[in-house]
Design a protein around this motif. Structure first.
Motif, PDB file in Angstrom:
ATOM      1  N   MET A 178       0.824  -1.203   0.000  1.00 30.12           N
ATOM      2  CA  MET A 178       0.000   0.000   0.000  1.00 30.12           C
ATOM      3  C   MET A 178       0.865   1.263   0.000  1.00 30.12           C
ATOM      4  O   MET A 178       0.617   2.202  -0.748  1.00 30.12           O
ATOM      5  CB  MET A 178      -0.917  -0.019   1.224  1.00 30.12           C
ATOM      6  N   ARG A 179       1.878   1.269   0.865  1.00 30.65           N
ATOM      7  CA  ARG A 179       2.755   2.439   0.924  1.00 30.65           C
ATOM      8  C   ARG A 179       3.508   2.630  -0.386  1.00 30.65           C
ATOM      9  O   ARG A 179       3.711   3.760  -0.837  1.00 30.65           O
ATOM     10  CB  ARG A 179       3.731   2.294   2.088  1.00 30.65           C
ATOM     11  N   LEU A 180       3.933   1.522  -0.962  1.00 36.38           N
ATOM     12  CA  LEU A 180       4.650   1.601  -2.239  1.00 36.38           C
ATOM     13  C   LEU A 180       3.755   2.206  -3.312  1.00 36.38           C
ATOM     14  O   LEU A 180       4.190   3.068  -4.097  1.00 36.38           O
ATOM     15  CB  LEU A 180       5.131   0.216  -2.647  1.00 36.38           C
ATOM     16  N   VAL A 189       2.339   6.649  -6.833  1.00 35.03           N
ATOM     17  CA  VAL A 189       1.308   7.537  -7.383  1.00 35.03           C
ATOM     18  C   VAL A 189       1.711   8.999  -7.196  1.00 35.03           C
ATOM     19  O   VAL A 189       1.586   9.820  -8.123  1.00 35.03           O
ATOM     20  CB  VAL A 189      -0.056   7.258  -6.717  1.00 35.03           C
ATOM     21  N   LEU A 190       2.205   9.344  -6.013  1.00 33.06           N
ATOM     22  CA  LEU A 190       2.635  10.723  -5.775  1.00 33.06           C
ATOM     23  C   LEU A 190       3.775  11.111  -6.706  1.00 33.06           C
ATOM     24  O   LEU A 190       3.771  12.202  -7.298  1.00 33.06           O
ATOM     25  CB  LEU A 190       3.065  10.886  -4.314  1.00 33.06           C
ATOM     26  N   LEU A 191       4.774  10.231  -6.846  1.00 39.56           N
ATOM     27  CA  LEU A 191       5.884  10.525  -7.747  1.00 39.56           C
ATOM     28  C   LEU A 191       5.415  10.628  -9.194  1.00 39.56           C
ATOM     29  O   LEU A 191       5.903  11.478  -9.955  1.00 39.56           O
ATOM     30  CB  LEU A 191       6.956   9.445  -7.619  1.00 39.56           C
ATOM     31  N   VAL A 246       9.508  14.343  -0.997  1.00 37.86           N
ATOM     32  CA  VAL A 246      10.290  13.597  -0.004  1.00 37.86           C
ATOM     33  C   VAL A 246       9.442  12.491   0.623  1.00 37.86           C
ATOM     34  O   VAL A 246       9.909  11.359   0.815  1.00 37.86           O
ATOM     35  CB  VAL A 246      10.836  14.552   1.075  1.00 37.86           C
ATOM     36  N   ALA A 247       8.189  12.802   0.934  1.00 42.20           N
ATOM     37  CA  ALA A 247       7.305  11.782   1.502  1.00 42.20           C
ATOM     38  C   ALA A 247       7.078  10.638   0.520  1.00 42.20           C
ATOM     39  O   ALA A 247       7.057   9.458   0.911  1.00 42.20           O
ATOM     40  CB  ALA A 247       5.971  12.414   1.899  1.00 42.20           C
ATOM     41  N   ALA A 248       6.916  10.961  -0.763  1.00 44.44           N
ATOM     42  CA  ALA A 248       6.709   9.924  -1.770  1.00 44.44           C
ATOM     43  C   ALA A 248       7.921   9.001  -1.870  1.00 44.44           C
ATOM     44  O   ALA A 248       7.780   7.769  -1.917  1.00 44.44           O
ATOM     45  CB  ALA A 248       6.425  10.570  -3.127  1.00 44.44           C
TER      46      ALA A 248
END
Length: 271
Positions: free
Chosen positions: A1-3, A8-10, A259-261
């Protein structure tokens, strides 16, 4: 899920960077040309995120800044990963004096105060070696080279530890006992098993490079105006925190999301 969330953000940030020329044509503004009659304009249909201290559209500068910030982050991380992996595997593979020399070099690099040295190197006059300052491509190349000089160390130590671990396992001993060549052991057993932890370190290195570039640009030592990067956008907006806070909020938010992504991608790869 985190991946998935990180990817998606990137992907959204990369898509925005790729569509920057189309957005520029659609809005009909030049993100590099000042318009003093529109200074500090609030968000509107004409300027969806408002304008900065020179009347330039913030949304367009964010998209163009994404091109530079993401390019610096990806190029630095890939260069540091390739160099660090090669040095780490070589040190573990050959061992002996070569291993000692390379690891002492890495220890020496780690002992240096990174930020002051980065500032000194970034402030050096690159015109003497044929790299003029103020041009986006030369500035990007200069920042990537400087950050790579420090970024390879952590990857090298990680790759060395992973290589030593792989070389001590039974399947490598069995492959050698069956007559496998050194190149086959390296390419079929060592490199694939080292790739996992290196991929995690590379994802984190992208985040670190974006932050480092933003820091140098904020200090006036990175990407020079009028070219847009998230760091120099923050630098230009530091006196407008109370009068026009959106000029500082949007580039800061872009850095935070990038950075979070990268962190989410690294955590997903680790899992």
């Amino acid at each position: 899920m985190r991946l998935r969330i990180g990817l998606v953000l990137l992907a959204l940030l990369a898509l925005g960077a790729l569509l920057a020329p189309l957005a520029e044509a659609w809005l009909g503004h030049d993100p590099f040309a000042p318009d003093l009659f529109k200074r500090h304009a609030e968000a509107s249909l004409d300027h969806p995120l408002g304008t900065d201290e020179l009347g330039r559209d913030i949304l367009l500068r964010l998209l163009h800044g994404a091109r530079i910030s993401l390019a610096v982050g990806l190029a630095t991380a890939l260069a540091a990963a390739l160099l660090g992996t090669a040095i780490g595997i070589l040190a573990a593979w050959r061992g002996g004096a070569l291993d000692a020399v390379l690891m002492r070099l890495a220890d020496g690099m780690l002992a240096l105060p990174a930020l002051p040295v980065l500032v000194v190197l970034a402030a050096a006059d690159t015109g003497r070696i044929g790299l003029p300052r103020g041009e986006p491509l030369s500035d990007i190349l200069r920042i990537v080279v400087i950050l790579t000089l420090f970024g390879w160390v952590g990857v090298a130590r990680l790759a060395r530890a992973a290589t030593l671990s792989v070389l001590s396992r039974d399947f490598v001993r069995a492959a050698r006992a069956l007559g496998a060549s050194e190149s086959r052991v390296l390419l079929r057993h060592v490199v694939p098993n080292v790739a996992g932890p290196v991929a995690v370190a590379t994802a984190l290195a992208v985040a670190g490079a974006i932050l480092a570039e933003s820091t140098l640009s904020f200090l006036g030592l990175g990407i020079a105006p009028p070219a847009a990067s998230w760091g120099n956008m923050l630098s230009n907006a530091q006196d407008l925190v109370f009068s026009a806070p959106w000029a500082a909020v949007w580039p800061g938010l872009a850095i935070l999301l990038a950075v979070a992504a990268c962190t989410l991608v690294a955590d997903g790869l680790r899992r």
